[in-house]
Design an enzyme around this catalytic site. Sequence first.
Site, PDB file in Angstrom:
ATOM      1  N   HIS A 102      17.065 -20.951   4.351  1.00 33.73           N
ATOM      2  CA  HIS A 102      16.177 -21.037   3.187  1.00 33.73           C
ATOM      3  C   HIS A 102      16.259 -19.801   2.303  1.00 33.73           C
ATOM      4  O   HIS A 102      16.737 -18.737   2.712  1.00 33.73           O
ATOM      5  CB  HIS A 102      14.734 -21.237   3.656  1.00 33.73           C
ATOM      6  CG  HIS A 102      14.219 -20.076   4.473  1.00 33.73           C
ATOM      7  ND1 HIS A 102      13.769 -18.902   3.920  1.00 33.73           N
ATOM      8  CD2 HIS A 102      14.104 -19.920   5.814  1.00 33.73           C
ATOM      9  CE1 HIS A 102      13.392 -18.069   4.866  1.00 33.73           C
ATOM     10  NE2 HIS A 102      13.589 -18.656   6.038  1.00 33.73           N
ATOM     11  N   HIS A 136      16.478 -22.236   9.322  1.00 39.68           N
ATOM     12  CA  HIS A 136      15.968 -20.872   9.345  1.00 39.68           C
ATOM     13  C   HIS A 136      16.924 -19.947  10.090  1.00 39.68           C
ATOM     14  O   HIS A 136      17.741 -20.399  10.897  1.00 39.68           O
ATOM     15  CB  HIS A 136      14.594 -20.851  10.011  1.00 39.68           C
ATOM     16  CG  HIS A 136      13.644 -21.846   9.421  1.00 39.68           C
ATOM     17  ND1 HIS A 136      12.759 -21.545   8.419  1.00 39.68           N
ATOM     18  CD2 HIS A 136      13.470 -23.177   9.687  1.00 39.68           C
ATOM     19  CE1 HIS A 136      12.064 -22.627   8.091  1.00 39.68           C
ATOM     20  NE2 HIS A 136      12.489 -23.629   8.855  1.00 39.68           N
TER      21      HIS A 136
END
Length: 212
Positions: free
Chosen positions: A13, A154
């Site tokens: 992200h 992530h």
Amino acid sequence: MSPGHTQIILWRHGQTTFNVESRFQGQLDAPLNNVGLAQAEMAAVGLSKLPVDAIYASPLQRAHVTAQALARRIELPIATDDRLMEIDVGSWEGLLAEEIYRDNPEFTRALAEGRDARRSETGETASEVAVRMAVALREIASRHQGQTVVVASHGLAIRMGTASLLGWDYPTSTSLASMSNCGWTMLGARDEGYWKLVSWNQRAEGLLLGDS
């Protein structure tokens, strides 16, 4: 891409304020900041040049909003999977990294020695994340054989999922550099379950310049 080969692109992200402040986010649902939103758009331009067939994302908004930048460009839906979330750090969510390292010397010592450790009494270990990420990624690869799939997730989750698929233990996984915000990693999967690390922490700037 050759028949029988599946490409999984693990996309971290964009930046959040917690990243800038060096706070543990875990599964706290922190939004992208303005830099992160711009990073997602730039990366989406690069990734849209690839033959992407499907998009998956963690339900945490920093990953899901990042995925949306690509989904809008190539007009594909986003499938959400809870197993793609970041490590659960329990009661450490929102705390500064320096506070955690100072107040939890056993945890700090374990990391320095290349050993895994639980993130607070109620959180996960990195090895536990590796298991759930690997199961999810194998299922995604099986569902999209011969295709290219982008998975927005992530930093630690991507590192541990990658390590597990490659058959690496925790100490070996720590040799991988940290993923940059909106950097991505490419994995190749063959029908017989063999996985190959094609690239690590690729950035939009390189792809846009043709240096992929």
